[in-house]
Motif scaffolding. Structure first.
Motif, PDB file in Angstrom:
ATOM      1  N   ASP A   1      -5.088  18.050 -85.298  1.00 40.76           N
ATOM      2  CA  ASP A   1      -4.480  16.862 -85.896  1.00 40.76           C
ATOM      3  C   ASP A   1      -4.798  15.618 -85.081  1.00 40.76           C
ATOM      4  OD1 ASP A   1      -3.105  15.015 -87.239  1.00 40.76           O
ATOM      5  OD2 ASP A   1      -1.107  15.720 -86.663  1.00 40.76           O
ATOM      6  N   ILE A   2      -5.673  14.800 -85.607  1.00 48.33           N
ATOM      7  CA  ILE A   2      -6.031  13.584 -84.877  1.00 48.33           C
ATOM      8  C   ILE A   2      -5.455  12.351 -85.562  1.00 48.33           C
ATOM      9  CG2 ILE A   2      -8.160  14.556 -83.935  1.00 48.33           C
ATOM     10  CD1 ILE A   2      -9.612  12.850 -86.134  1.00 48.33           C
ATOM     11  N   SER A   3      -4.618  12.583 -86.574  1.00 52.56           N
ATOM     12  CA  SER A   3      -4.132  11.442 -87.354  1.00 52.56           C
ATOM     13  C   SER A   3      -3.285  10.490 -86.517  1.00 52.56           C
ATOM     14  CB  SER A   3      -3.339  11.934 -88.563  1.00 52.56           C
ATOM     15  OG  SER A   3      -2.261  12.737 -88.136  1.00 52.56           O
ATOM     16  N   SER A   4      -2.697  11.004 -85.442  1.00 53.16           N
ATOM     17  CA  SER A   4      -1.844  10.127 -84.636  1.00 53.16           C
ATOM     18  C   SER A   4      -2.614   9.443 -83.504  1.00 53.16           C
ATOM     19  CB  SER A   4      -0.698  10.934 -84.024  1.00 53.16           C
ATOM     20  OG  SER A   4      -1.234  11.902 -83.145  1.00 53.16           O
ATOM     21  N   LEU A   5      -3.894   9.749 -83.389  1.00 54.20           N
ATOM     22  CA  LEU A   5      -4.698   9.163 -82.304  1.00 54.20           C
ATOM     23  C   LEU A   5      -5.043   7.714 -82.656  1.00 54.20           C
ATOM     24  CD1 LEU A   5      -5.896  10.354 -79.654  1.00 54.20           C
ATOM     25  CD2 LEU A   5      -7.945  10.917 -80.962  1.00 54.20           C
ATOM     26  N   GLU A   6      -4.652   6.796 -81.790  1.00 57.50           N
ATOM     27  CA  GLU A   6      -4.875   5.375 -82.052  1.00 57.50           C
ATOM     28  C   GLU A   6      -6.306   4.958 -81.724  1.00 57.50           C
ATOM     29  OE1 GLU A   6      -2.516   3.325 -83.127  1.00 57.50           O
ATOM     30  OE2 GLU A   6      -0.749   4.612 -82.938  1.00 57.50           O
ATOM     31  N   THR A   7      -6.712   3.846 -82.276  1.00 56.83           N
ATOM     32  CA  THR A   7      -7.968   3.211 -81.857  1.00 56.83           C
ATOM     33  C   THR A   7      -7.601   2.163 -80.794  1.00 56.83           C
ATOM     34  OG1 THR A   7      -7.703   1.665 -83.687  1.00 56.83           O
ATOM     35  CG2 THR A   7      -9.132   3.559 -84.074  1.00 56.83           C
ATOM     36  N   PRO A   8      -8.561   1.694 -79.993  1.00 57.37           N
ATOM     37  CA  PRO A   8      -8.234   0.762 -78.904  1.00 57.37           C
ATOM     38  C   PRO A   8      -7.587  -0.547 -79.390  1.00 57.37           C
ATOM     39  CG  PRO A   8     -10.382   1.740 -78.514  1.00 57.37           C
ATOM     40  CD  PRO A   8      -9.972   2.139 -79.909  1.00 57.37           C
ATOM     41  N   PRO A   9      -6.584  -1.021 -78.646  1.00 57.81           N
ATOM     42  CA  PRO A   9      -5.890  -2.263 -79.019  1.00 57.81           C
ATOM     43  C   PRO A   9      -6.760  -3.497 -78.865  1.00 57.81           C
ATOM     44  CG  PRO A   9      -5.121  -1.454 -76.890  1.00 57.81           C
ATOM     45  CD  PRO A   9      -5.991  -0.383 -77.465  1.00 57.81           C
ATOM     46  N   ARG A  10      -7.855  -3.333 -78.147  1.00 51.82           N
ATOM     47  CA  ARG A  10      -8.703  -4.483 -77.874  1.00 51.82           C
ATOM     48  C   ARG A  10     -10.140  -4.006 -77.685  1.00 51.82           C
ATOM     49  NH1 ARG A  10      -8.472  -9.663 -76.484  1.00 51.82           N
ATOM     50  NH2 ARG A  10     -10.136 -10.314 -75.084  1.00 51.82           N
ATOM     51  N   CYS A  11     -11.080  -4.739 -78.253  1.00 50.41           N
ATOM     52  CA  CYS A  11     -12.481  -4.412 -78.006  1.00 50.41           C
ATOM     53  C   CYS A  11     -13.312  -5.667 -78.043  1.00 50.41           C
ATOM     54  CB  CYS A  11     -13.010  -3.380 -79.001  1.00 50.41           C
ATOM     55  SG  CYS A  11     -13.442  -4.045 -80.610  1.00 50.41           S
ATOM     56  N   TYR A  12     -14.548  -5.477 -77.712  1.00 52.80           N
ATOM     57  CA  TYR A  12     -15.494  -6.550 -77.536  1.00 52.80           C
ATOM     58  C   TYR A  12     -16.772  -6.077 -78.221  1.00 52.80           C
ATOM     59  CZ  TYR A  12     -17.728 -10.163 -74.830  1.00 52.80           C
ATOM     60  OH  TYR A  12     -18.387 -11.287 -74.460  1.00 52.80           O
ATOM     61  N   ALA A  13     -17.128  -6.675 -79.351  1.00 48.88           N
ATOM     62  CA  ALA A  13     -18.291  -6.175 -80.102  1.00 48.88           C
ATOM     63  C   ALA A  13     -19.346  -7.253 -80.280  1.00 48.88           C
ATOM     64  CB  ALA A  13     -17.844  -5.658 -81.465  1.00 48.88           C
ATOM     65  N   ASP A  14     -20.574  -6.900 -80.039  1.00 48.41           N
ATOM     66  CA  ASP A  14     -21.690  -7.807 -80.263  1.00 48.41           C
ATOM     67  C   ASP A  14     -22.567  -7.173 -81.328  1.00 48.41           C
ATOM     68  OD1 ASP A  14     -23.212 -10.235 -79.257  1.00 48.41           O
ATOM     69  OD2 ASP A  14     -24.756  -8.695 -79.206  1.00 48.41           O
ATOM     70  N   PHE A  15     -22.805  -7.886 -82.425  1.00 45.24           N
ATOM     71  CA  PHE A  15     -23.562  -7.243 -83.495  1.00 45.24           C
ATOM     72  C   PHE A  15     -24.658  -8.143 -84.049  1.00 45.24           C
ATOM     73  CE2 PHE A  15     -22.002  -9.120 -87.504  1.00 45.24           C
ATOM     74  CZ  PHE A  15     -20.918  -9.849 -87.035  1.00 45.24           C
ATOM     75  N   CYS A  16     -25.661  -7.497 -84.608  1.00 45.33           N
ATOM     76  CA  CYS A  16     -26.791  -8.176 -85.225  1.00 45.33           C
ATOM     77  C   CYS A  16     -27.049  -7.467 -86.540  1.00 45.33           C
ATOM     78  CB  CYS A  16     -28.012  -8.067 -84.315  1.00 45.33           C
ATOM     79  SG  CYS A  16     -29.519  -8.667 -85.069  1.00 45.33           S
ATOM     80  N   LEU A  17     -26.843  -8.177 -87.631  1.00 47.07           N
ATOM     81  CA  LEU A  17     -26.925  -7.602 -88.974  1.00 47.07           C
ATOM     82  C   LEU A  17     -28.258  -7.982 -89.615  1.00 47.07           C
ATOM     83  CD1 LEU A  17     -23.962  -8.028 -91.479  1.00 47.07           C
ATOM     84  CD2 LEU A  17     -26.297  -8.552 -92.152  1.00 47.07           C
ATOM     85  N   VAL A  18     -28.981  -7.005 -90.145  1.00 47.88           N
ATOM     86  CA  VAL A  18     -30.288  -7.265 -90.746  1.00 47.88           C
ATOM     87  C   VAL A  18     -30.329  -6.760 -92.189  1.00 47.88           C
ATOM     88  CG1 VAL A  18     -32.764  -6.846 -90.564  1.00 47.88           C
ATOM     89  CG2 VAL A  18     -31.396  -7.009 -88.490  1.00 47.88           C
TER      90      VAL A  18
END
Lengths: 118, 118, 118, 118
Positions: free
Chosen positions: A7-24
């Protein structure tokens, strides 16, 4: 080490992140992607998240869910302009020891360079 | 479509490219990578290539061979600081239709945003 | 920490690296990139380097210079098919502690999973 | 081109995506990341999403939200093992023209290579 039970439904994602992206956009027949990038910048502005564009991508800060939702919406917006295929390259960082902004990161390196530390 | 015969020794690499990279030392026991990033900035300065650092990486412009040599040397420099493992994420773009600088790319998007083009 | 003096010409690139890349032609008007990927596979075969294709990219092993030259030649080959712009996303790893092949890396994880180690 | 008005709350993320990611714990003092990768594989198995591990990352397929949630949970799981900083490199693709699985993509290239098409 942590147990990852079924059961991973209660596992949270990080409260804070830093993402750098390049969309093509792929297969559009257009060499310039500036209009698509501009559409993404307008979306990010509307998202309320902190972001900065540079010549090789865009950096966004916020919770994991908010940031990933915004980048997913960016795909949707660019699909709506007619691109049937989109490929994004992303770097995402999370840390639990402290909060560090984009400015902090750059300033820290600049200080080292200015002080001639080795 | 082009034939790729067995002899590829005469096949050139692109005369110009645009690379954005983020180098991460692994297994050092240090959370900060600012000193390593600073060492890489000093190397790039010495390389004579055009480069700009941002909060999620560094962008370098030049011929394919020069740029890749500089990033490889960056690995060597960071290994020399004691990191035994390094992982780099890179985006590289090449184009044959025109030469476009980092400033050109950002300015083009900013113009679209300023003019309210959609 | 190492000094990076002005003369970096004697600084070597790593004798061995591990690169995973995904090359995307931009502005071709074609949604499929399978032909371009096939052309790159033929090039890699001719290069004599060790490589494996997977659904999200291709992994190549060799010296830094050989690997980067091959990926640069891949750009050239795909430009020759008519693509005027190409964007590649790459991950490159180097390590000085030991030599580890692609098979080693996967096997190590599979062993942990099989043994139920946590 | 699409208008991105101030209200983006109704803008959906893509119903399907294809993500390849490589997660690197930073500052742990350990050169091997095999245990962390194994923990992520167990998490993905529990997620019910389709995924495959290769030597340079793991590919996951599903809706944008499901896939990004799983990768965010992977960060959480690896933070729980003690890593205070994590850096992930990701490639994400979406397309609206058709559904294509990982196997389809590889098979298409292999067919071209087998048939000697150029």
């Amino acid at each position: 080490m942590v147990s990852t039970s079924t059961d991973i439904s209660s596992l949270e994602t990080p409260p804070r992140c830093y993402a750098d992206f390049c969309l093509v956009p792929v297969g559009t027949g257009k060499l310039s992607v500036a209009e698509e990038v501009a559409a993404v910048q307008r979306l990010l502005k509307a998202s309320g998240l902190k972001y900065t564009m540079h010549s090789a991508g865009t950096t966004v800060e916020g919770s994991w869910d908010e940031v990933m939702r915004a980048i997913g919406q960016a795909h949707t917006v660019v699909h709506q302009t007619g691109a049937q295929r989109i490929q994004t390259s992303m770097r995402v960082g999370t840390r639990t020891d402290k909060t560090q902004t984009a400015e902090d990161k750059v300033k820290r390196v600049e200080d080292i360079l200015a002080n001639g530390e080795k």
